[in-house]
Structure formats: C-alpha cells, structure tokens
Design a protein around this motif. Sequence first.
Motif, PDB file in Angstrom:
ATOM      1  N   VAL A 103      -1.557  14.880  12.281  1.00  0.00           N
ATOM      2  CA  VAL A 103      -2.110  14.711  10.938  1.00  0.00           C
ATOM      3  C   VAL A 103      -1.583  13.413  10.354  1.00  0.00           C
ATOM      4  O   VAL A 103      -0.380  13.143  10.396  1.00  0.00           O
ATOM      5  N   LEU A 104      -2.483  12.604   9.827  1.00  0.00           N
ATOM      6  CA  LEU A 104      -2.116  11.364   9.131  1.00  0.00           C
ATOM      7  C   LEU A 104      -2.477  11.494   7.668  1.00  0.00           C
ATOM      8  O   LEU A 104      -3.603  11.878   7.324  1.00  0.00           O
ATOM      9  N   THR A 105      -1.548  11.153   6.791  1.00  0.00           N
ATOM     10  CA  THR A 105      -1.798  11.306   5.363  1.00  0.00           C
ATOM     11  C   THR A 105      -0.781  10.505   4.561  1.00  0.00           C
ATOM     12  O   THR A 105       0.309  10.191   5.049  1.00  0.00           O
ATOM     13  N   ALA A 106      -1.148  10.201   3.326  1.00  0.00           N
ATOM     14  CA  ALA A 106      -0.207   9.604   2.373  1.00  0.00           C
ATOM     15  C   ALA A 106       0.357  10.653   1.435  1.00  0.00           C
ATOM     16  O   ALA A 106       1.235  10.354   0.628  1.00  0.00           O
ATOM     17  N   VAL A 109       0.827  -1.200   0.000  1.00  0.00           N
ATOM     18  CA  VAL A 109       0.000   0.000   0.000  1.00  0.00           C
ATOM     19  C   VAL A 109       0.865   1.254   0.000  1.00  0.00           C
ATOM     20  O   VAL A 109       2.035   1.220   0.385  1.00  0.00           O
ATOM     21  N   ARG A 110       0.281   2.357  -0.454  1.00  0.00           N
ATOM     22  CA  ARG A 110       1.010   3.622  -0.425  1.00  0.00           C
ATOM     23  C   ARG A 110       1.234   4.024   1.035  1.00  0.00           C
ATOM     24  O   ARG A 110       0.307   4.013   1.840  1.00  0.00           O
ATOM     25  N   PRO A 111       2.467   4.382   1.407  1.00  0.00           N
ATOM     26  CA  PRO A 111       2.761   4.625   2.818  1.00  0.00           C
ATOM     27  C   PRO A 111       2.082   5.887   3.352  1.00  0.00           C
ATOM     28  O   PRO A 111       1.953   6.892   2.654  1.00  0.00           O
ATOM     29  N   ARG A 112       1.636   5.783   4.609  1.00  0.00           N
ATOM     30  CA  ARG A 112       1.085   6.935   5.324  1.00  0.00           C
ATOM     31  C   ARG A 112       2.063   7.353   6.420  1.00  0.00           C
ATOM     32  O   ARG A 112       2.766   6.524   6.981  1.00  0.00           O
ATOM     33  N   HIS A 113       2.090   8.641   6.680  1.00  0.00           N
ATOM     34  CA  HIS A 113       2.964   9.209   7.692  1.00  0.00           C
ATOM     35  C   HIS A 113       2.140  10.049   8.666  1.00  0.00           C
ATOM     36  O   HIS A 113       1.022  10.444   8.362  1.00  0.00           O
ATOM     37  N   GLY A 114       2.718  10.303   9.817  1.00  0.00           N
ATOM     38  CA  GLY A 114       2.074  11.150  10.804  1.00  0.00           C
ATOM     39  C   GLY A 114       2.962  12.323  11.176  1.00  0.00           C
ATOM     40  O   GLY A 114       4.188  12.198  11.239  1.00  0.00           O
ATOM     41  N   LEU A 115       2.337  13.487  11.407  1.00  0.00           N
ATOM     42  CA  LEU A 115       3.029  14.685  11.862  1.00  0.00           C
ATOM     43  C   LEU A 115       2.269  15.228  13.077  1.00  0.00           C
ATOM     44  O   LEU A 115       1.027  15.246  13.069  1.00  0.00           O
ATOM     45  N   ARG A 116       2.987  15.678  14.094  1.00  0.00           N
ATOM     46  CA  ARG A 116       2.324  16.163  15.310  1.00  0.00           C
ATOM     47  C   ARG A 116       2.941  17.480  15.786  1.00  0.00           C
ATOM     48  O   ARG A 116       4.156  17.657  15.740  1.00  0.00           O
ATOM     49  N   ARG A 117       2.051  18.369  16.241  1.00  0.00           N
ATOM     50  CA  ARG A 117       2.479  19.637  16.835  1.00  0.00           C
ATOM     51  C   ARG A 117       1.595  19.922  18.046  1.00  0.00           C
ATOM     52  O   ARG A 117       0.405  19.593  18.048  1.00  0.00           O
ATOM     53  N   HIS A 118       2.181  20.558  19.075  1.00  0.00           N
ATOM     54  CA  HIS A 118       1.417  20.996  20.244  1.00  0.00           C
ATOM     55  C   HIS A 118       1.131  22.484  20.167  1.00  0.00           C
ATOM     56  O   HIS A 118       1.961  23.264  19.691  1.00  0.00           O
ATOM     57  N   TYR A 119      -0.037  22.866  20.681  1.00  0.00           N
ATOM     58  CA  TYR A 119      -0.444  24.265  20.737  1.00  0.00           C
ATOM     59  C   TYR A 119      -0.763  24.646  22.181  1.00  0.00           C
ATOM     60  O   TYR A 119      -1.453  23.897  22.888  1.00  0.00           O
ATOM     61  N   GLU A 120      -0.265  25.805  22.592  1.00  0.00           N
ATOM     62  CA  GLU A 120      -0.568  26.319  23.926  1.00  0.00           C
ATOM     63  C   GLU A 120      -1.951  26.956  23.885  1.00  0.00           C
ATOM     64  O   GLU A 120      -2.127  28.127  23.552  1.00  0.00           O
ATOM     65  N   LEU A 121      -2.940  26.128  24.210  1.00  0.00           N
ATOM     66  CA  LEU A 121      -4.337  26.510  24.032  1.00  0.00           C
ATOM     67  C   LEU A 121      -5.190  25.667  24.964  1.00  0.00           C
ATOM     68  O   LEU A 121      -4.954  24.467  25.116  1.00  0.00           O
TER      69      LEU A 121
END
Length: 365
Positions: free
Chosen positions: A198-201, A155-167
């Motif tokens: 965020v998860l996406t290919a 399958v086409r690979p999926r990746h994840g990106l994460r960021r924190h927000y002071e909120l």
Amino acid sequence: MDLLVVGGGPAGLATALHAVRAGLDVAVWERRAGVVDKACGEGLMPGAVTALAALGALPAGHDLRGIRYVAGARRVDADFGAGAGRGVRRTTLHAALRETVLAEGVRVEQRTAHRVEQDEDGVSVDGTRAGHLVAADGLHSPIRRALGLDRPRRVRPRHGLRRHYELAPWSDHVEVHWARCAEAYVTPVADDLVGVAVLTAARGSFDDHLAAFPELRERLAGARHAGPVRGAGPLRQDTSARTAGRVLLVGDAAGYVDALTGEGIALALAQAPAAVRAVTSGDLVGYEREWRELTRRYRWLTHALLGVTRVPPARAALVPLAQRLPWLFSATVDALARPAGQHRASRPGGRPAAAVPEGEGDMCP
C-alpha cells in the motif's frame, strides 16, 4: 582496491557484478548480515528480468503478463509488449544476486561506512582505500547526505507498507487498486503467495489502509499472513547530483520519485553498468548524463501520474479514462516494461503524450 561499493542490496550487488566482470578489484560493504528483506512491491518489469538473466542471477518467481488497474467494479488490463515480468520475493531476489556475487569471488563484508574522505587519486572510507566509491546505500543514503547532495522536498511524503498472504494468485497481472488516498499493489510472487503493498501519504496501519479497498480486503480475508508488515519511506528523495568527486550514487541513493510505476529495480540494474563504465573510462561526468537519460522516462511518467492522482476528481477518473483510452494505458505500460534508456511512450503517429506537472500538495487528509 579499484572500487568499493557501500550497500549490499540489488543495486550494490549488481554494480559489484558488473565491476568484477570488467576486471576491477571490488568489495561490497553491507551493514546487515545475510539476505535482507525490505518493503517492496516485488514486481519485476520485463527490463529487469532481462537484466537479471544477463547477469546470471534471475530468481524463481511467478511470471507476470502485465498490469491491471482496478477501481471498484471497473478494471482495465494492459499486457507487457516486451516479454514477461516476474513477481519475486525481495528475499529471493537478494539471495540470487548475493550468491552470484560470492560465486564471482567478490568480498562481501558486514561493515558500516562512517567517514568518507577523498582526494584526486582515490577515496578513503574509514581508512580503507579505493580508487572510486559507489554509494548504493538506499533511499535514505547516509553517504549522499554526508556529501551534501540531498535536496529539500516540498511535497507531502508518501510511505509504503507491505504484507504477504499465503494464498494462490488469482491473476497473472500486477493489480493496482485505486482508492481516494492510497493505492494497493497486488503481486503474485509464488504459486501459493501474494504480496500486497500500500502506498499512501495518509497515516495509519496496514489494516487501516486496506479498509479503503473492500473488495480486495474480502478476497484476502482468512488468508494467513506470511511474515510481518514492513514499511519504507518517505519515498521521495531529491538529489542535486549523482556524483561528487570520485563517488557515484546508484539505485535509490541516486534519487527516487515514487514507487507508483514500479521501476525501482529495473532502474538500479540499468544504473549499475553505467556506473562501472564511468569508473573504467574515468568519465564520471558521463555517468551524470547517462543517469539522466536512463531515468528520464521514469521521472516523466511518475511525475505525471503523481500530478494527476493528487487531485481527487482526477484520481477517481483515472481508471474510467484508461478504459476509454486503452491505447494510452497500453502505451504507458509498454513504456514501463521496456529496458531503461529506450524511448518513451508516444501517441499513435509518434506524438509524445503530454506530461502533467507534479502538484505541490496532497489533497488527501
């Protein structure tokens, strides 16, 4: 030494805790020093909360009532039926487990495993001898690869990106925002901190992908970033087996479908005692059987959701369908919330919900 654990993340540390409490002489090797951060959705399902409490390592965080699906103006909620979940920063979770392990007297060494050899009586890792080895060395496990247990991924690979927000969190649910080619997971992890993964290919930066969620981007506008963006992937990792001789794979090293259903930590915490039972009983074949049982629900649900959401028209219809069939959405969330190994979700009357085969391609550019 009875057991060497390579990998000092949640899976490895939980395994070490179960091992020392079973009377085993155990040590942990982790190549990185101290508390380690990682790209992670940071939402603990109720099953994971229960497992951590039983270990005496439940960290502080933000209680979660359930999961909310969001697509534009449409939204639908499902509360956990098995108790509260908890949003916890990855570093906070790692620190709680590490402190508990050290308090039990387990040796945690900053070392990298290079060469693994084994015979009928034990395993040698760079000259250090142990009765068994647990490889909990993550998604791209070098030990799994060295043992020849990797399987090719189609399958086409999926990746994840994460960021924190002071909120301050605006919800006590994990929000899953759906766009054409990505999902955004919003998890409250403290009274003044929100994690967004965020998860996406598709390729692109975190901000590129966030642009696909205009309402979420507007809500986050002006909030300070708490730390850098972290990434992980490719997420899909297939394995041919979870044991090889006297070596057992635990956590992401044992195979991973996707972060879509958020069960990674709960599964690792369930696999850890299963691996220790296999070591103490001498039944490593039994671990393979138990691993399949523990992960069946996760693999089934995640494959089904991925299969549906790879097709744009079906993806667009997912949240409206959940609104029209709230019992199905609630049953799915309830299945995710229960401790790993319990029976999977079913339709009213006990009829199992039909699975959707996973697609081979990805229709998003």
